[in-house]
Enzyme design. Structure first.
Site, mmCIF file in Angstrom:
data_model
loop_
_atom_site.group_PDB
_atom_site.id
_atom_site.type_symbol
_atom_site.label_atom_id
_atom_site.label_comp_id
_atom_site.label_asym_id
_atom_site.label_seq_id
_atom_site.Cartn_x
_atom_site.Cartn_y
_atom_site.Cartn_z
ATOM 1 N N ASP A 1 -5.005 9.955 10.067
ATOM 2 C CA ASP A 1 -3.725 9.403 10.501
ATOM 3 C C ASP A 1 -3.253 9.957 11.830
ATOM 4 O OD1 ASP A 1 -2.835 7.542 8.414
ATOM 5 O OD2 ASP A 1 -3.011 9.298 7.109
ATOM 6 N N GLU B 1 0.865 -1.166 0.000
ATOM 7 C CA GLU B 1 0.000 0.000 0.000
ATOM 8 C C GLU B 1 0.902 1.216 0.000
ATOM 9 O OE1 GLU B 1 -3.133 -0.655 3.018
ATOM 10 O OE2 GLU B 1 -3.106 1.529 3.151
ATOM 11 N N TYR C 1 -11.813 -3.010 3.506
ATOM 12 C CA TYR C 1 -10.811 -2.590 4.495
ATOM 13 C C TYR C 1 -11.536 -2.416 5.825
ATOM 14 C CZ TYR C 1 -6.746 0.108 6.238
ATOM 15 O OH TYR C 1 -5.647 0.557 6.928
#
Ligand code: PLP
Lengths: 243, 397
Positions: free
Chosen positions: A42, A31, A154
């Site tokens: 993040d 990825e 995911y």
């Protein structure tokens, strides 16, 4: 096993070789994160990597050059924020992915409801658009996400942002168990040890996604330890799958 | 997938708006939208809010006929005195509304972002008054610039969390608050301070700030017996502007939205010299919405700049972006110098020291009085006490 790295960290030139070494160590999918100035999904580790990469000259043009140069047999998947795609143009972005050997896209700030135009572009260029599900995604919506995703689903292992954690939340097992259908499911966010990777696979995931810990090792220049970690993760996962 | 799905998912203003957030935040935002829509129809909720607006915030605020400024500009000018709201700015209208929504949703903790500190202060006020644990994210750079407001927040029991990521200013404080919320939504409400971000924030903040426009409409009709020709408001994210504009959208009133021209149109690959997302920006996604933003050609968000910390934001609310595109709202610019002129002029002419943000609206009006027509309202969104050190520094340069 899916390994995330931030493209361009520590420098754009280092990225293709890093990708090759990770593939050689046993990563099944790489990825490749495109650094963004405002990565809201993040935690501190990947935020810092993105800042370093941008400072080192990473941008979308360079990203696709590096992705093309990183010629590995395993699939490469794009991960990045929607504005970077929007700024380039959806069709051009999907076409650049296809041309540089990127087979799928993960866009953490793009829910399926907002993704219709990008999905069209991805279909035109034969690129998967991979959607995310979270522990607080309700059942009806989970069903919709699994229907809409392509490649794999995911599964976000925990609420909150990316970053290495020492445990696997009870939520994670619940989410894996709740996913309907039989599309592949990969679990990420917080996985940093072979034991955790093995645990999510034992709980029914098809793959573990490992990111922040890799980014951290790259930041410290410990590439051999990173390769060792990838090998250890791989064998821990394989041991579970053989059981 | 049916496109219809999108419309149910998030309110759009033309192509602007939407809900571009990580999956973890989709559910909390949907729950917030549902609660807010339900409560907007709930009489008891409105009575509670109105009591607080009256007795705690000090509403209605006056619509003051600015005699001296009017004489100077040869136009009848009224000032909507949001500087007189408790806390010193319009921000409390929104924090009171959202805090009551949060209360009804059973949340016990508030988080907020702040740039100038005004929204942080307004959040700290409702946190103390309504009994929430309160944490405010604030960029390290802004903490340094706005020490007094940090101390005010702390006095009222809020914790100020320094943000060290990115440019260490307002946009990074919003990022950090969104990251916090993605893990804490169970018991925490994210109290966004402007009419920007993902649905329902642009609509909800506009609605809570519309009290400004509703009052102004009644007041101007009472004072003048007619509609104003124009309304001038400054724009950071757009909450004071949408608040005063919204009740006039259907009227024949010129709506002038003044963005921060900063040092001018220049930019490097990281920093814009202004905060004018409508004036100098382009379409993009920031903090959950498609809107006008300041960005580089690759989609990296630029740092913005303005002498007024509250206008120092590289985006704008999606509804304003839409109204500007349709021509209903006219985006205008006032640079630092113009704002400082407005600041000094209003202080001297009327004995009212405006916030540097509001001074952009005043400065614009003084620069282009012909755009105002013969009867105008300027929204004085806040008072200038917080800015005295900044102005002193600026004058000494
Ligand atoms: C006094 C004042 N006016 C205006 C603004 C700009 O925000 P908005 O555009 O949301 O009204 C701020 C923001 O901090 C402020 O403190």
């Amino acid at each position: 096993m899916i390994i995330y790295i931030c493209a361009g960290d520590p420098s754009p030139d280092a990225t293709p070789d890093l990708v090759r070494r990770l593939a050689a160590a046993g990563a099944d999918i790489i990825e490749l994160g495109l650094p963004h100035s405002d990565p809201i999904a993040d935690g501190p580790t990947i935020q810092a990597a993105a800042q370093r990469a941008i400072a080192a000259g990473m941008n979308t043009d360079v990203y696709f050059q590096m992705a093309s140069l990183a010629d590995v047999a395993v699939p490469k998947v794009f991960m990045g924020y929607y504005n970077m795609i929007y700024a380039r143009g959806l069709d051009k972005f999907a076409s650049d992915c296809a041309r540089s050997g990127i087979s799928g896209m993960i866009v953490p700030d793009l829910p399926p409801e907002e993704a219709v135009p990008l999905k069209d572009a991805c279909i035109r260029h034969g690129v998967d658009l991979i959607f995310l599900a979270a522990p607080n995604t309700p059942p009806e919506r989970l069903k919709m996400i699994v229907e809409e995703t392509s490649g794999f689903t995911y599964l976000v292992a925990r609420i909150g942002v990316t970053g290495a954690r020492s445990d696997i939340a009870a939520d994670t097992r619940g989410l894996i168990a709740r996913v309907p259908g039989n599309k592949p499911k990969a679990v990420g966010f917080g996985i940093s040890t072979p034991a955790q990777a093995a645990e999510v696979v034992r709980a029914g995931a098809d793959a573990a996604i490992v990111g922040s810990v890799c980014v951290d090792l790259i930041a410290r220049g410990e590439i051999e330890r990173l390769e060792q970690l990838v090998r250890d993760m791989k064998s821990a996962i394989r041991a579970v799958k053989l059981q | 997938m049916k496109p219809q799905l999108c419309e149910e998912f998030a309110v759009r203003f033309g192509r602007y708006g939407g809900l571009f957030v990580p999956e973890t935040l989709v559910q909390p935002l949907k729950e917030l939208a549902e609660a807010y829509e339900r409560l907007m129809k709930d009489g008891e909720f409105h009575s509670e809010l109105n009591l607080l607006l009256k007795h705690f915030a000090g509403r209605p605020t006056p619509l003051y006929f600015a005699r001296n400024l009017s004489r100077e500009l040869k136009c009848r000018i009224y000032l909507k005195r949001e500087d007189l709201v408790h806390g010193g700015a319009h921000k409390l209208n929104n924090t009171l509304g959202q805090a009551l929504v949060a209360k009804r949703m059973g949340k016990t903790r508030l988080i907020a972002e702040t740039g100038a500190g005004q929204h942080g202060v307004a959040t700290a006020i409702v946190g103390a008054n309504l009994g929430f644990e309160t944490q405010v994210y604030m960029g390290e750079v802004d903490i340094e610039r706005q020490k007094m407001n940090v101390y005010r927040m702390e006095l009222m029991g809020a914790e100020v969390i320094p943000v060290r990521s990115g440019s260490r200013t307002l946009k990074d404080a919003i990022n950090e608050a969104m990251r916090d919320w993605a893990a804490s939504f169970e018991h925490t409400h994210y109290l966004l301070g402007t009419a920007a971000g993902a649905h329902p924030f642009p609509s909800m903040v506009r609605d809570f700030q519309s009290v400004i426009g509703h009052e102004a409409r009644e007041q101007i009709l009472e004072a003048e017996g007619r509609m104003p020709r124009s309304i001038v408001a400054c724009v950071g994210g757009g909450s004071n502007a949408m608040g005063i504009f919204a009740p006039f959208l259907k009227d024949d009133v010129r709506l002038l939205a003044v963005e921060a021209g900063g040092r001018g149109p220049g930019r490097t690959d990281k920093i814009a010299d202004n905060g004018a997302s409508m004036g100098y920006g382009s379409d993009g996604i920031l903090h959950g919405a498609l809107t006008k933003i300041l960005q580089d050609p690759f989609g990296q968000i630029l740092e913005s700049y303005s002498v007024a910390a509250g206008l120092d934001y590289p985006g704008v609310g999606p509804e304003l972006a839409y109204l500007a595109e349709t021509g209903r709202v006219l985006p205008k610019l006032a640079d630092d110098k113009t704002a400082l002129q407005g600041f000094r002029a209003l202080s001297r002419l009327e004995g009212i020291i405006p916030a540097l943000e509001s001074a952009h609206a005043v400065g614009y009006a003084m620069q282009e009085p012909e755009a105002l027509g013969d009867l105008a309202i300027i929204n004085i969104s806040g008072r200038g006490d917080k800015d005295l050190a900044t102005v002193m520094d600026y004058e000494n340069l």
